[in-house]
Scaffold this active site. Structure first.
Site, PDB file in Angstrom:
ATOM      1  N   TYR A 145      44.927  35.193  38.573  1.00 25.38           N
ATOM      2  CA  TYR A 145      45.817  35.869  39.513  1.00 25.38           C
ATOM      3  C   TYR A 145      47.049  35.014  39.841  1.00 25.38           C
ATOM      4  O   TYR A 145      48.093  35.548  40.180  1.00 25.38           O
ATOM      5  CB  TYR A 145      45.079  36.179  40.819  1.00 25.38           C
ATOM      6  CG  TYR A 145      44.373  37.521  40.839  1.00 25.38           C
ATOM      7  CD1 TYR A 145      43.386  37.823  39.912  1.00 25.38           C
ATOM      8  CD2 TYR A 145      44.688  38.472  41.803  1.00 25.38           C
ATOM      9  CE1 TYR A 145      42.732  39.039  39.947  1.00 25.38           C
ATOM     10  CE2 TYR A 145      44.038  39.693  41.847  1.00 25.38           C
ATOM     11  CZ  TYR A 145      43.064  39.973  40.911  1.00 25.38           C
ATOM     12  OH  TYR A 145      42.424  41.178  40.945  1.00 25.38           O
ATOM     13  N   LYS A 196      32.398  33.107  31.923  1.00 26.54           N
ATOM     14  CA  LYS A 196      32.308  33.378  30.491  1.00 26.54           C
ATOM     15  C   LYS A 196      32.365  32.030  29.772  1.00 26.54           C
ATOM     16  O   LYS A 196      33.317  31.742  29.031  1.00 26.54           O
ATOM     17  CB  LYS A 196      33.452  34.300  30.054  1.00 26.54           C
ATOM     18  CG  LYS A 196      33.229  35.763  30.413  1.00 26.54           C
ATOM     19  CD  LYS A 196      32.201  36.462  29.529  1.00 26.54           C
ATOM     20  CE  LYS A 196      32.741  36.746  28.145  1.00 26.54           C
ATOM     21  NZ  LYS A 196      31.681  37.347  27.271  1.00 26.54           N
ATOM     22  N   ASP A 229      29.826  39.451  31.688  1.00 27.14           N
ATOM     23  CA  ASP A 229      29.578  40.784  31.107  1.00 27.14           C
ATOM     24  C   ASP A 229      28.117  41.183  31.281  1.00 27.14           C
ATOM     25  O   ASP A 229      27.794  42.332  31.586  1.00 27.14           O
ATOM     26  CB  ASP A 229      30.019  40.855  29.630  1.00 27.14           C
ATOM     27  CG  ASP A 229      29.440  39.745  28.771  1.00 27.14           C
ATOM     28  OD1 ASP A 229      28.931  38.748  29.336  1.00 27.14           O
ATOM     29  OD2 ASP A 229      29.488  39.866  27.536  1.00 27.14           O
ATOM     30  N   ASP A 253      36.817  40.519  41.206  1.00 27.21           N
ATOM     31  CA  ASP A 253      37.508  41.784  41.475  1.00 27.21           C
ATOM     32  C   ASP A 253      36.740  42.928  40.829  1.00 27.21           C
ATOM     33  O   ASP A 253      36.462  43.955  41.461  1.00 27.21           O
ATOM     34  CB  ASP A 253      38.934  41.699  40.895  1.00 27.21           C
ATOM     35  CG  ASP A 253      39.726  42.970  41.143  1.00 27.21           C
ATOM     36  OD1 ASP A 253      39.654  43.497  42.278  1.00 27.21           O
ATOM     37  OD2 ASP A 253      40.398  43.451  40.213  1.00 27.21           O
ATOM     38  N   ASP A 257      33.811  45.741  42.671  1.00 27.42           N
ATOM     39  CA  ASP A 257      33.993  47.199  42.649  1.00 27.42           C
ATOM     40  C   ASP A 257      32.732  47.866  42.110  1.00 27.42           C
ATOM     41  O   ASP A 257      32.291  48.903  42.614  1.00 27.42           O
ATOM     42  CB  ASP A 257      35.178  47.592  41.753  1.00 27.42           C
ATOM     43  CG  ASP A 257      36.454  47.819  42.558  1.00 27.42           C
ATOM     44  OD1 ASP A 257      36.567  47.213  43.644  1.00 27.42           O
ATOM     45  OD2 ASP A 257      37.323  48.576  42.107  1.00 27.42           O
TER      46      ASP A 257
END
Ligand code: IPM
Ligand code: MG
Length: 368
Positions: A145, A196, A229, A253, A257
């Site tokens: 970001y 990751k 993932d 983020d 959600d």
């Protein structure tokens, strides 16, 4: 009753349904001041598109300094189609990112709780989500970001290249990991750290630093590392395996959600963004609902104020040291849901539909 010193709260209602849901928090603050002799002092100002309309920028320096001076900021929501074509630096979302970055709010707490009254609102089977109570701790001031270099630049053959940089220092990882371990300490003592590390060096660093924090300071906490993932998949398969999830800004983020939607009721989920504690134990903080500005229903009295009300409850708990008042408010919300009152977004058969302000009033009527 003893009067406590004045506590400054900055209200930034923002855009869309933001002002409507923050109005209900205002009523609750007023109730606490009047009935419990608390001395909250509120100020209200513009942020996001609302600020752009008046000042041609998403947040003014004046508002930013007010945020700096207050004990807690309560934000409604920012953004809407009206401002979608503005240049990047003027868009409503930039206000949010500036507040996060410059107030140094590095830890974003996003609880995903499946309220028992609303198990059927989830798109997952009831047995998968009933009793779900996860806390996602998202790193909020680093990673892709904010990383440099960034931008869009021309390259050969008339092509362009978009660049963003994902970076983390060990210090940034350690401080957010500690927040996650501290929260787990008061919950089910289990942290899942997501990155990751199979493709990103910053992921390897993330994994190593989180492990080190556990080994040195939190030996009683169970720590699992999970690829982001896989975490996305596990959240759908068996979400109740998680207690606290700690992850970086971008994965946080996305995963938050997803976790929010497991509960089926975005309109109920609050969040807290916290900075570091100073020597007096005080920290900067901002509280906001997880849902957005929902421009499609703005002005229709259909918005659900509960997420914002529960965000204020988090402010009572984390910034204002008023746990009893936070419990009082959380229980009032539960009672209203038990009574079957629902705003449109969580309405189901046999329940009673109420407007935004009726929901706020009903919650106030249950406060003790
Ligand atoms: C969130 C939002 C923001 C983010 C946007 C509005 C900039 O999606 O708070 O999750 O990406 O962080
Ligand atoms: Mg988001």
């Amino acid at each position: 009753m003893i009067k406590v010193k004045k506590r400054k709260i900055l209200l930034l209602p923002g855009d869309g349904i933001g002002p409507e849901v923050v109005d209900e928090v205002k009523k609750i603050i007023h109730w606490f001041n009047k009935k419990k002799s608390l001395d909250f002092e509120t100020e209200e100002d513009l942020v996001g598109g609302a600020s752009y309309e008046k000042h041609k920028k998403p947040i003014t320096d004046e508002v930013f300094y007010k945020a700096l001076e207050s004990e807690a900021v309560i934000l409604g929501a920012v953004g809407g189609p009206k401002w979608d074509d503005l240049e990047f630096s003027k868009r409503p979302e930039r206000a949010l990112l500036k507040l996060r970055k410059e107030l140094k709010l590095f830890a974003n707490l996003r609880p995903a709780i499946c309220f028992k009254q609303l198990v059927d609102a989830s798109s997952l089977k009831p047995e998968i989500v009933s009793g779900l109570d996860i806390m996602i701790v998202r790193e909020l001031t680093g990673g892709i970001y904010f990383g440099e270099p960034r931008g869009i630049k021309p390259i050969e053959n008339g092509e362009r290249k978009g660049i963003n940089t994902h970076t983390y220092t060990s210090g940034e990882i350690i401080r957010v990991a500690k927040v996650a371990f501290e929260l787990a300490q008061k919950r089910n003592k289990k942290v899942t750290s997501c990155e990751k590390s199979n493709v990103m060096e910053s992921g390897i660093l993330w994994r190593e630093e989180v492990q080190k924090v556990k080994d040195e300071e939190y030996t009683n906490i169970e720590l699992n590392h999970m690829l982001a993932d896989n975490c996305a998949m596990q959240l759908l398969k068996d979400p109740k395996q998680f207690d606290v999830i700690v992850t970086d800004n971008l994965f946080g983020d996305i995963l938050s959600d997803e976790a929010a939607m497991l509960t089926g009721s975005l309109g109920l989920l609050p969040s807290a963004s916290l900075g570091a504690k100073d020597k007096n134990g005080k920290m900067r903080s901002m509280y906001e609902p997880v849902h957005g500005s929902a421009p499609d229903i703005a002005g229709t009295k259909k918005a659900n104020p509960i997420a914002t009300i529960l965000s204020f409850s988090m402010a009572l708990r984390y910034s204002l040291e008023l746990d009893k008042e936070a419990d009082n408010l959380d229980q009032a919300v539960q009672k209203v849901l038990d009574d079957g009152l629902r705003t449109k977004d969580i309405l189901s058969k046999g329940k009673k539909e109420v407007s935004t302000s009726q929901m706020g009033d009903a919650i106030i009527s249950k406060l003790k």
